[in-house]
Design an enzyme around this catalytic site. Structure first.
Site, PDB file in Angstrom:
ATOM      1  N   ASP A 182       0.874  -1.172   0.000  1.00  0.00           N
ATOM      2  CA  ASP A 182       0.000   0.000   0.000  1.00  0.00           C
ATOM      3  C   ASP A 182       0.915   1.226   0.000  1.00  0.00           C
ATOM      4  OD1 ASP A 182      -1.669   2.141   0.549  1.00  0.00           O
ATOM      5  OD2 ASP A 182      -2.896   1.052   1.998  1.00  0.00           O
ATOM      6  N   GLU A 209       0.933   2.465  13.157  1.00  0.00           N
ATOM      7  CA  GLU A 209      -0.075   2.414  12.091  1.00  0.00           C
ATOM      8  C   GLU A 209      -1.205   1.580  12.670  1.00  0.00           C
ATOM      9  OE1 GLU A 209      -2.489   1.094  10.115  1.00  0.00           O
ATOM     10  OE2 GLU A 209      -1.207  -0.017   8.718  1.00  0.00           O
ATOM     11  N   GLU A 231     -10.920  -3.145  15.012  1.00  0.00           N
ATOM     12  CA  GLU A 231      -9.806  -3.838  15.670  1.00  0.00           C
ATOM     13  C   GLU A 231      -9.373  -3.139  16.952  1.00  0.00           C
ATOM     14  OE1 GLU A 231      -7.603  -6.125  11.975  1.00  0.00           O
ATOM     15  OE2 GLU A 231      -6.780  -4.214  12.642  1.00  0.00           O
ATOM     16  N   HIS A 236      -5.349   0.067   1.070  1.00  0.00           N
ATOM     17  CA  HIS A 236      -5.864  -1.247   1.466  1.00  0.00           C
ATOM     18  C   HIS A 236      -7.052  -1.113   2.422  1.00  0.00           C
ATOM     19  CE1 HIS A 236      -3.547  -0.606   5.189  1.00  0.00           C
ATOM     20  NE2 HIS A 236      -4.236  -1.607   5.710  1.00  0.00           N
TER      21      HIS A 236
END
Length: 398
Positions: free
Chosen positions: A96, A189, A198, A338
């Site tokens: 990405d 990240e 998440e 992504h």
């Protein structure tokens, strides 16, 4: 949470209306005697993250989400760290270019931030951000990774001759002990689909509160979530209406569950019908963990006469501590990442005329049973010439 069949990072349209690009839909009233003028161009500018944010109601929302998981003991948390042990997901992230090149540019073009500083890389993966920091002159980098990828990261660091600068620590941020009392910079990240899927943000905030010096830097330090609306008849029909007749059998009972599952996919910008509305801006350097739960109002104004089948959410991130503002967007008008975008299908097909507005609110909170999942509630209404509707819909990202 689903993905479109055959979707990839190329921004290709799956909408049949795009075969007639340049043709404008116009809903004519009985007293209309004029000819439709050219469609208004959508605003090409992306709202700056540090501009005034919309009114947001902070804190834990008072919402009882529909429990559709009775009897299901499997959670995203069970598989979270194992999923990051597989090479494929790291290959996708490294390839990405928007993501990885932005981080590289932030680090290499702002070496004054890193020189002789102690850096903590939260969720290091292969260690790529730690390697960038080491090359930028960091005194030492602690790369923390809980998955088995930590073993590979150690080898990568050794292979590249940076073992004296980068230390890879395997374990959960909440459980490990760093060899130092404080760090100058935290880089991570952490963003997931829909920004918050998440729930890795809370891990970054935990590390910030435990190890970051008072005047330390968090990278990135701003993240903003946006909402827009699209026409998507062809794919909604394929995904939702499909269940009405499956090889001659009525499986329509599945439609409700399918509607509750947001779709992660690349949306063609020609599908966008309304403006984009800023829902929430998060200041990672100052926010509290509970601030990731919120209710925000929105107003989406139609840029043309069209049908609306779904809301679309996307996010921007910014690095404001750099010499000049840097960052990237995951929106439909930007280069694909992504993360793609998150599509939330509506139960109704909204017929909207140019200038009319969908007003409502979105409530976002971690799922109480599985905090890495995200519960979303959307209240929306439209009072237009062709369509009057008011509805509440629930979604779950898992």
């Amino acid at each position: 949470m689903g993905r479109r069949k055959g979707s990839n990072t190329a921004q290709t349209s799956t909408n049949s209306s795009n075969q007639f690009e340049g043709t404008k839909i116009r809903f004519q009233d009985a007293d209309d005697d004029g000819v439709a003028t050219d469609s208004s161009n959508l605003d090409e500018s992306i709202l700056a993250v540090d501009k005034a944010t919309e009114d947001v109601s902070m804190g834990e929302p008072d919402v009882s989400f529909v429990d559709s998981d009775a009897g299901d003991d499997k959670t995203s948390a069970d598989y979270y760290f194992d999923s990051y042990s597989h090479f494929g997901i790291h290959e996708e992230m490294l390839k990405d270019v928007v993501r990885t090149k932005t981080y590289q540019n932030v680090i290499y073009q702002n070496k004054f931030l890193f020189q002789n500083k102690v850096v903590l890389d939260v969720g290091a993966g292969t260690g790529i951000l730690s390697l960038f920091c080491a090359k930028a002159g960091a005194a030492h980098v602690y790369a923390v990774e809980c998955s088995h990828m930590a073993d590979m990261a150690k080898q990568i660091v050794e292979t590249n001759g940076l073992s004296d600068v980068v230390t890879v620590l395997k374990g959960k941020i909440e459980e490990i002990e760093l060899p130092v009392a404080k760090v100058d910079i935290i880089i991570s990240e952490w963003m997931g689909y829909f920004l918050l899927f998440e729930n890795m943000l809370n891990t970054v905030l935990y590390a910030r509160d435990k190890w970051l010096v008072n005047d330390g830097v968090v990278l990135p330090d701003k993240a903003s979530l946006y909402l827009t609306a699209i026409e998507d008849a062809e794919y909604k029909d394929d995904k939702i209406e499909f269940w009405n007749n499956v090889y001659g059998f009525d499986m329509s009972c599945i439609k409700k569950q399918a509607m509750m599952e947001p779709l992660v996919d690349t949306v063609d910008q020609n599908q966008i019908v309304t403006n984009s509305h800023l829902l929430k801006t998060m200041d990672i350097s100052k926010m509290a963990p509970g601030d990731a739960s919120f209710t925000a109002s929105f107003k989406l104004v139609a840029q043309r006469d069209d049908y609306i089948h779904a809301f679309v959410a996307y996010f921007d991130v910014s690095f404001t501590k750099c010499h000049k503002l840097m960052g990237f967007s995951t929106g439909p008008k930007s280069r694909a990442t992504h993360w793609k975008q998150t599509v939330l299908y509506l139960e109704d097909v909204l017929t909207i005329c140019e200038g009319e507005a969908i007003v409502g609110s979105m409530t976002v909170a971690p799922n109480k049973k599985n905090p890495r999942d995200v519960d979303i509630m959307v209240k929306y209404s439209l009072s237009g010439r062709r369509c009057v509707v008011s509805r509440v819909q629930f979604y779950k990202m898992r």
